[in-house]
Design an enzyme around this catalytic site. Structure first.
Site, PDB file in Angstrom:
ATOM      1  N   HIS A  23     -37.474 -16.865  11.711  1.00  0.00           N
ATOM      2  CA  HIS A  23     -37.709 -17.552  10.428  1.00  0.00           C
ATOM      3  C   HIS A  23     -37.638 -16.538   9.289  1.00  0.00           C
ATOM      4  O   HIS A  23     -38.652 -16.144   8.714  1.00  0.00           O
ATOM      5  CB  HIS A  23     -39.098 -18.198  10.521  1.00  0.00           C
ATOM      6  CG  HIS A  23     -39.508 -19.101   9.412  1.00  0.00           C
ATOM      7  ND1 HIS A  23     -39.352 -18.805   8.081  1.00  0.00           N
ATOM      8  CD2 HIS A  23     -40.118 -20.301   9.446  1.00  0.00           C
ATOM      9  CE1 HIS A  23     -39.850 -19.781   7.352  1.00  0.00           C
ATOM     10  NE2 HIS A  23     -40.320 -20.704   8.151  1.00  0.00           N
TER      11      HIS A  23
ATOM     12  N   GLU B  92     -32.798 -19.410   8.460  1.00  0.00           N
ATOM     13  CA  GLU B  92     -33.459 -19.192   9.749  1.00  0.00           C
ATOM     14  C   GLU B  92     -32.494 -19.450  10.909  1.00  0.00           C
ATOM     15  O   GLU B  92     -31.800 -20.470  10.935  1.00  0.00           O
ATOM     16  CB  GLU B  92     -34.666 -20.126   9.847  1.00  0.00           C
ATOM     17  CG  GLU B  92     -35.567 -20.022   8.614  1.00  0.00           C
ATOM     18  CD  GLU B  92     -36.648 -21.086   8.568  1.00  0.00           C
ATOM     19  OE1 GLU B  92     -37.074 -21.553   9.645  1.00  0.00           O
ATOM     20  OE2 GLU B  92     -37.056 -21.456   7.452  1.00  0.00           O
TER      21      GLU B  92
HETATM   22  C1  BG6 Z   1     -39.763 -23.920   7.407  1.00  0.00           C
HETATM   23  C2  BG6 Z   1     -39.956 -25.389   7.568  1.00  0.00           C
HETATM   24  O1  BG6 Z   1     -39.021 -23.435   8.489  1.00  0.00           O
HETATM   25  O2  BG6 Z   1     -41.028 -23.274   7.390  1.00  0.00           O
HETATM   26  C3  BG6 Z   1     -40.798 -25.905   6.397  1.00  0.00           C
HETATM   27  O3  BG6 Z   1     -38.706 -26.056   7.645  1.00  0.00           O
HETATM   28  C4  BG6 Z   1     -42.115 -25.147   6.341  1.00  0.00           C
HETATM   29  O4  BG6 Z   1     -41.023 -27.291   6.556  1.00  0.00           O
HETATM   30  C5  BG6 Z   1     -41.825 -23.667   6.282  1.00  0.00           C
HETATM   31  O5  BG6 Z   1     -42.843 -25.557   5.210  1.00  0.00           O
HETATM   32  C6  BG6 Z   1     -43.074 -22.775   6.254  1.00  0.00           C
HETATM   33  O6  BG6 Z   1     -43.894 -23.056   7.350  1.00  0.00           O
HETATM   34  P1  BG6 Z   1     -45.297 -22.347   7.499  1.00  0.00           P
HETATM   35  O7  BG6 Z   1     -45.963 -22.972   8.694  1.00  0.00           O
HETATM   36  O8  BG6 Z   1     -45.030 -20.875   7.705  1.00  0.00           O
HETATM   37  O9  BG6 Z   1     -46.037 -22.605   6.204  1.00  0.00           O
END
Ligand code: BG6
Length: 297
Positions: free
Chosen positions: A168, A271
């Site tokens: 990510h 990602e």
């Molecule tokens: C992204 C998702 O990969 O991660 C989003 O598609 C999400 O929907 C974002 O808000 C952040 O996620 P987190 O759990 O790290 O706040």
């Protein structure tokens, strides 16, 4: 148990290339500095926090409001989302390995001057309580003038299992309004901002509001064009059938305690994933490797 810095450095430090320090007490970080690049990787989460190739400004973005604390995910760098991507009712978003401690399995300075850091974890009582499967997970981070992350899932049990996953990655950008992502033209995506409506990309991805999309059935490279920063970033991938593009924009940003006001202008996530319909089934005794290679031009 978290190994002491002394134990980590005695077993795995590389003179003039890698040593372990603590981000905060209890959170060891591999600090990598070579003529090719500098980088830092937290053992909690197997989380690459920074990467800066020689002659470039930082490539990975970390929020000024990021929290560094045991059990807390970090807003920025490269969180590893596994064995599920996204929300699962009653469970932590993006799986459980981004907040668990990984073991160091090896470090090496290779013949080309890159540092190779090998981290891993396998199932135990705590992971089986969250996800009842036997597994071995290994993340190999190769730090040089490119950055490569290779995440290998091995099914060490006697029944098949299915995973979704993501590297990510949060990228710095000079100004999100002058940023475009190439490589997804003509690709279908699930638009999370429109309740997972199926849409199709036309041309480059550009940003003028909250953007949260799972591009499916694509193995293409993505190219981030950072107009204000005057550079481009290429993300090549293997073993990945989905690409997620995310920017929270103004309103969603306000709901995130670990993001400072206005920061959505300075980053985007591209990602490297297997998400949604691109889930990966792994047979008993089988393995799968997800690879992202990042380079700057
Ligand atoms: C992204 C998702 O990969 O991660 C989003 O598609 C999400 O929907 C974002 O808000 C952040 O996620 P987190 O759990 O790290 O706040």
């Amino acid at each position: 148990m978290t190994p002491t810095l002394n134990t980590l450095n005695t077993s795995f430090a590389i003179t003039n290339a890698l040593h372990f320090a603590e981000a905060v007490p209890g959170l060891p970080v591999a600090d990598i500095r070579t003529p090719l690049a500098s980088a830092s990787v937290a053992l909690q989460g197997g989380h690459v926090l920074t990467w800066q190739p020689a002659g470039q400004s930082p490539v990975l973005w970390v929020s000024k409001a990021a929290v560094f604390a045991p059990g807390q995910p970090v807003r920025g760098g490269v969180p590893v989302c596994w064995p599920w991507f996204g929300a699962v009712p009653g469970k932590a978003t993006h799986g459980f390995v981004r907040t668990r401690m990984w073991q160091v399995r090896g470090t090496e300075l290779d013949a080309t001057g890159q540092v190779v850091l090998r981290l891993g974890m396998s199932d135990d009582d705590a992971t089986r309580a969250l996800w009842d499967h036997a597994f071995d997970l290994e993340l190999v981070v190769t730090v040089g003038s490119t950055l490569t992350l290779a995440l290998t899932t091995r099914n060490t049990g006697s029944a098949p299992f299915t995973i979704t996953q993501a590297l990510h990655t949060y990228f710095c950008t000079g100004d999100i309004a002058q940023t475009a992502v190439q490589g997804l033209d003509g690709t279908s995506y699930l638009d999370k901002v429109q309740n997972f409506a199926v849409c199709q990309q036309t041309g480059d991805v550009t940003f003028s509001g909250e953007t949260d999309r799972i591009y499916t059935d694509t193995e293409a490279d993505s190219l981030i064009l950072d107009g204000a920063g005057g550079r481009s970033i290429r993300i090549s991938k293997q073993g990945s059938a989905s690409t997620v593009v995310w920017n929270p924009w103004t309103e969603k940003e306000k709901t995130m305690a670990d993001m400072a006001a206005g920061e959505h202008r300075q980053f985007l996530c591209v990602e490297t994933c297997n998400a949604g319909p691109d889930a990966v089934a792994i047979a008993a005794g089988g393995a799968h490797t997800l690879v992202a290679t990042i380079s700057v031009a």
